[in-house]
Scaffold this motif. Structure first.
Motif, mmCIF file in Angstrom:
data_model
loop_
_atom_site.group_PDB
_atom_site.id
_atom_site.type_symbol
_atom_site.label_atom_id
_atom_site.label_comp_id
_atom_site.label_asym_id
_atom_site.label_seq_id
_atom_site.Cartn_x
_atom_site.Cartn_y
_atom_site.Cartn_z
ATOM 1 N N SER A 17 0.838 -1.200 0.000
ATOM 2 C CA SER A 17 0.000 0.000 0.000
ATOM 3 C C SER A 17 0.868 1.242 0.000
ATOM 4 O O SER A 17 2.103 1.166 0.116
ATOM 5 C CB SER A 17 -0.919 0.018 1.234
ATOM 6 O OG SER A 17 -0.151 0.121 2.427
ATOM 7 N N LEU A 42 -3.124 -9.809 2.064
ATOM 8 C CA LEU A 42 -4.340 -9.515 1.307
ATOM 9 C C LEU A 42 -4.074 -8.461 0.239
ATOM 10 O O LEU A 42 -4.323 -8.678 -0.940
ATOM 11 C CB LEU A 42 -5.453 -9.048 2.251
ATOM 12 C CG LEU A 42 -5.966 -10.083 3.254
ATOM 13 C CD1 LEU A 42 -7.005 -9.456 4.186
ATOM 14 C CD2 LEU A 42 -6.571 -11.284 2.526
ATOM 15 N N ARG A 43 -3.542 -7.315 0.649
ATOM 16 C CA ARG A 43 -3.341 -6.226 -0.299
ATOM 17 C C ARG A 43 -2.107 -6.420 -1.174
ATOM 18 O O ARG A 43 -2.062 -5.920 -2.304
ATOM 19 C CB ARG A 43 -3.278 -4.890 0.445
ATOM 20 C CG ARG A 43 -4.640 -4.440 0.974
ATOM 21 C CD ARG A 43 -4.570 -3.067 1.620
ATOM 22 N NE ARG A 43 -3.793 -3.095 2.856
ATOM 23 C CZ ARG A 43 -3.596 -2.030 3.631
ATOM 24 N NH1 ARG A 43 -4.107 -0.858 3.279
ATOM 25 N NH2 ARG A 43 -2.902 -2.134 4.752
ATOM 26 N N PRO A 45 -0.929 -9.188 -2.762
ATOM 27 C CA PRO A 45 -1.283 -9.855 -4.025
ATOM 28 C C PRO A 45 -2.166 -8.993 -4.924
ATOM 29 O O PRO A 45 -2.110 -9.120 -6.151
ATOM 30 C CB PRO A 45 -2.034 -11.110 -3.550
ATOM 31 C CG PRO A 45 -1.463 -11.378 -2.197
ATOM 32 C CD PRO A 45 -1.240 -10.032 -1.590
ATOM 33 N N GLU A 46 -2.965 -8.094 -4.327
ATOM 34 C CA GLU A 46 -3.792 -7.206 -5.137
ATOM 35 C C GLU A 46 -2.931 -6.238 -5.942
ATOM 36 O O GLU A 46 -3.215 -5.954 -7.107
ATOM 37 C CB GLU A 46 -4.764 -6.427 -4.245
ATOM 38 C CG GLU A 46 -5.843 -7.288 -3.608
ATOM 39 C CD GLU A 46 -6.697 -6.515 -2.621
ATOM 40 O OE1 GLU A 46 -6.428 -5.300 -2.407
ATOM 41 O OE2 GLU A 46 -7.641 -7.102 -2.065
ATOM 42 N N VAL A 47 -1.878 -5.723 -5.325
ATOM 43 C CA VAL A 47 -0.958 -4.838 -6.040
ATOM 44 C C VAL A 47 -0.298 -5.571 -7.189
ATOM 45 O O VAL A 47 -0.213 -5.064 -8.322
ATOM 46 C CB VAL A 47 0.114 -4.278 -5.068
ATOM 47 C CG1 VAL A 47 1.205 -3.539 -5.839
ATOM 48 C CG2 VAL A 47 -0.516 -3.366 -4.032
ATOM 49 N N ALA A 49 -1.392 -8.256 -8.752
ATOM 50 C CA ALA A 49 -2.389 -8.562 -9.786
ATOM 51 C C ALA A 49 -2.646 -7.343 -10.666
ATOM 52 O O ALA A 49 -2.794 -7.464 -11.896
ATOM 53 C CB ALA A 49 -3.692 -9.029 -9.135
ATOM 54 N N ARG A 50 -2.675 -6.173 -10.055
ATOM 55 C CA ARG A 50 -2.885 -4.938 -10.812
ATOM 56 C C ARG A 50 -1.714 -4.673 -11.764
ATOM 57 O O ARG A 50 -1.910 -4.281 -12.915
ATOM 58 C CB ARG A 50 -3.068 -3.779 -9.832
ATOM 59 C CG ARG A 50 -3.570 -2.499 -10.454
ATOM 60 C CD ARG A 50 -4.188 -1.576 -9.415
ATOM 61 N NE ARG A 50 -3.246 -1.207 -8.356
ATOM 62 C CZ ARG A 50 -3.417 -1.498 -7.072
ATOM 63 N NH1 ARG A 50 -4.475 -2.186 -6.670
ATOM 64 N NH2 ARG A 50 -2.532 -1.105 -6.169
ATOM 65 N N LYS A 53 -1.920 -7.228 -14.619
ATOM 66 C CA LYS A 53 -3.059 -6.928 -15.498
ATOM 67 C C LYS A 53 -2.730 -5.794 -16.449
ATOM 68 O O LYS A 53 -3.186 -5.766 -17.594
ATOM 69 C CB LYS A 53 -4.286 -6.569 -14.658
ATOM 70 C CG LYS A 53 -5.530 -6.263 -15.475
ATOM 71 C CD LYS A 53 -6.712 -5.918 -14.575
ATOM 72 C CE LYS A 53 -7.948 -5.593 -15.413
ATOM 73 N NZ LYS A 53 -9.107 -5.236 -14.529
#
Length: 269
Positions: A17, A42-43, A45-47, A49-50, A53
């Protein structure tokens, strides 16, 4: 993509983050393969993935930067995945504020020091050998404006960030003496609009409340440019230090604070 760090491998701690995420995303956009580490499973892997992508290349590894065995595992994994490490961004950190140093527990002092200072030490200790096999690179340590001047209620934080500043200079001189081609610098953000502000209660600044600090309101009063900085503005500075554009820059600090360290201004109108 302009490819300022094309083909390089970067490791960014605290990348789930705020500034760390912005750094990871910008380095990836500029062509680096980025390994993002954070304690936040949690966050983080979101970074990643972004990034993937959007056409970048990134992986996530869970990490507590205070654990030396985990540091050995992280660097070994970077070596297995990429065979090299060109850029280390030691970004992970926390801020603990108290109304007075007399009210700070030793446990909180040690926790902040472990993350902000020990974690940076361990990052360098374990990453340098792999970086040296690549024949050079850039280490960027995230300090703070609080590493350049004192702040009431944040004495422990100032101590750690001041330590990071001088540690960066010392490692820069060590790398120069080795002739290993590794440059080392520190970055000093001012008031930046990131999630860290929500974790510092205003009670620590003598207001007797537990409401989170509004960085924008604080910046309007304290910053010559009259606004809080954004994480991507810090990331741009990190990109400069990580890239060949700064190939003659080592052992110095990059202050990105809207003018706070330079002085104050009287607003007109």
């Amino acid at each position: 993509m302009t490819g300022q760090v094309e083909g390089k491998v970067a490791l960014v701690t605290g990348g789930a983050s705020g500034i760390g995420a912005a750094v990871a995303e910008l380095l990836a956009r500029e062509g680096a393969s980025v390994v993002v580490t954070d304690i936040d499973e949690l966050r983080g892997p979101e970074v990643v993935a972004r990034i993937n992508k959007n056409g970048g290349q990134a992986t996530f590894l869970q990490q507590d930067v205070t654990s030396e065995p985990r540091w050995a595992e992280i660097v070994a994994e970077v070596g297995r995945q990429h065979g090299r490490l060109d850029i280390l961004v030691s970004n992970a950190g926390i801020g603990i504020a108290v109304p007075s140093i007399t009210e700070m527990s030793l446990a909180d002092w040690r926790r902040q020091t472990a993350i902000n200072l020990d974690g940076v030490f361990l990052s360098v200790k374990h990453s340098l050998p792999l970086m040296r096999t690549a024949g050079g690179g850039s280490i960027v340590m995230m300090s703070s404006l609080a590493g350049l001047r004192g702040a009431a209620g944040l004495s422990g934080y100032c101590a750690t960030k001041g330590g990071v500043r001088l540690f960066a200079k010392a490692i820069a001189m060590e790398c120069a003496s080795f002739g290993d081609g590794i440059r080392v610098n520190s970055v000093h953000p001012g008031i930046i609009d990131t999630p860290i502000w929500g974790k510092i209660p205003t009670e620590a600044h003598g207001q007797g409340q537990n409401a989170p600090i509004d960085p924008e309101e604080r910046a309007k009063m304290a910053t010559p440019l009259g606004r809080a900085g954004q994480a991507d503005e810090i990331a741009a500075g990190v990109l400069y230090l990580a890239s060949d554009a700064s190939r003659y820059v080592t052992g110095t600090e990059l202050v990105i604070d809207g003018g706070m360290f330079a002085g104050g201004v009287a607003r007109k109108g």
